[in-house]
Design a protein around this motif. Sequence first.
Motif, PDB file in Angstrom:
ATOM      1  N   TYR A  21     -73.336 -36.189 -48.192  1.00  0.00           N
ATOM      2  CA  TYR A  21     -72.545 -37.309 -48.694  1.00  0.00           C
ATOM      3  C   TYR A  21     -71.178 -36.870 -49.220  1.00  0.00           C
ATOM      4  O   TYR A  21     -70.433 -37.691 -49.754  1.00  0.00           O
ATOM      5  N   VAL A  23     -70.423 -34.822 -51.731  1.00  0.00           N
ATOM      6  CA  VAL A  23     -70.304 -34.616 -53.172  1.00  0.00           C
ATOM      7  C   VAL A  23     -69.669 -33.251 -53.434  1.00  0.00           C
ATOM      8  O   VAL A  23     -70.016 -32.260 -52.800  1.00  0.00           O
ATOM      9  N   SER A  68     -61.615 -40.502 -57.152  1.00  0.00           N
ATOM     10  CA  SER A  68     -61.873 -40.090 -55.773  1.00  0.00           C
ATOM     11  C   SER A  68     -62.372 -41.210 -54.876  1.00  0.00           C
ATOM     12  O   SER A  68     -62.275 -41.115 -53.647  1.00  0.00           O
ATOM     13  N   LYS A  70     -65.431 -41.714 -54.550  1.00  0.00           N
ATOM     14  CA  LYS A  70     -66.752 -41.251 -54.147  1.00  0.00           C
ATOM     15  C   LYS A  70     -67.703 -41.342 -55.338  1.00  0.00           C
ATOM     16  O   LYS A  70     -67.267 -41.265 -56.488  1.00  0.00           O
ATOM     17  N   THR A 152     -72.357 -47.870 -53.802  1.00  0.00           N
ATOM     18  CA  THR A 152     -71.064 -48.075 -53.154  1.00  0.00           C
ATOM     19  C   THR A 152     -70.902 -49.437 -52.495  1.00  0.00           C
ATOM     20  O   THR A 152     -69.771 -49.874 -52.266  1.00  0.00           O
ATOM     21  N   ALA A 186     -70.580 -42.891 -48.456  1.00  0.00           N
ATOM     22  CA  ALA A 186     -70.134 -41.739 -49.239  1.00  0.00           C
ATOM     23  C   ALA A 186     -68.927 -42.066 -50.094  1.00  0.00           C
ATOM     24  O   ALA A 186     -68.494 -41.240 -50.894  1.00  0.00           O
ATOM     25  N   ARG A 187     -68.361 -43.268 -49.954  1.00  0.00           N
ATOM     26  CA  ARG A 187     -67.219 -43.668 -50.768  1.00  0.00           C
ATOM     27  C   ARG A 187     -67.101 -45.195 -50.746  1.00  0.00           C
ATOM     28  O   ARG A 187     -67.766 -45.867 -49.959  1.00  0.00           O
TER      29      ARG A 187
END
Length: 280
Positions: A21, A23, A68, A70, A152, A186-187
């Motif tokens: 993902y 991170v 970010s 994320k 998300t 992922a974001r």
Amino acid sequence: MLGHNRKMSGAECLADMLKGYGVTHVFHVPAVLRKTMAVLEGRAEIKRLHVHGEKAAAYMADGYARASGKPGICAAQVIGALNLAAGLRDAWLAHSPVIAMTGGREPKTKFRKVYQEIDDVPAFEPVTKFNATVDDVARFPDMVRQAFRVATSGTPGPVHLQFRGNEGQIDAEEAEMEPLCEPQFARVPPYRPMPDDASVMSALKHLQESQRPVIVAGGGVRASRRRCRSRSRPPSTARTRFPGITRFRSASSAPIRVRAPTVWSTAPTSYASSAPRPAA
């Protein structure tokens, strides 16, 4: 082997999923998910930041998520989990995608008045979108994937996973499983809806009928005001940072001035000097 699955520990699965993902940082107070933290050291380039307290871990994960886009990861063992829940208030109110991981009570120690072991799950309910327990190591893939998806999607927000064991020792157990990652979650935002054609044509009509239209791309009201005060940034930056706007500008017959936005958080010293001074 079971299909695409292979026998692996919960720590290996969790480490692979965090890496999948994208991170880059984990903010935690030891000791929690010890095995996972050890696996991260040799399996992924994810920085593990040992912070001063649980609330600080939540605040830092919140800041990471806002900066970010994320999900920010924070973790704490069962002793201190309530502090982590208290630190999620800002993330909840700001709709920040934060994933909080905590240890949970072992079934054999429940109701024995073990040091600071109480049911922490209800405390996370008011400040999370998704609040669940992971009591079987085979559930790591789907539960962690669900955490990223919920954090998300829709209106972003914090989620909480409680792993069995006061330090989340369940991650040392093994099962036949496969790490499951969905990069689109992922974001934020995971989905970018297409604009309505009628709305686009209406906006284009207004632009074509205007004499001196101006498009402000990003930055908000503050950045717009600052751009009015400062002309130091060359207009050409819009061509590199906003190619879509450049194409729109080329297609439009109306003269459109486009300037790149100013991100205040990247250079605090630059705007501090230009801010109006209070009257003496």
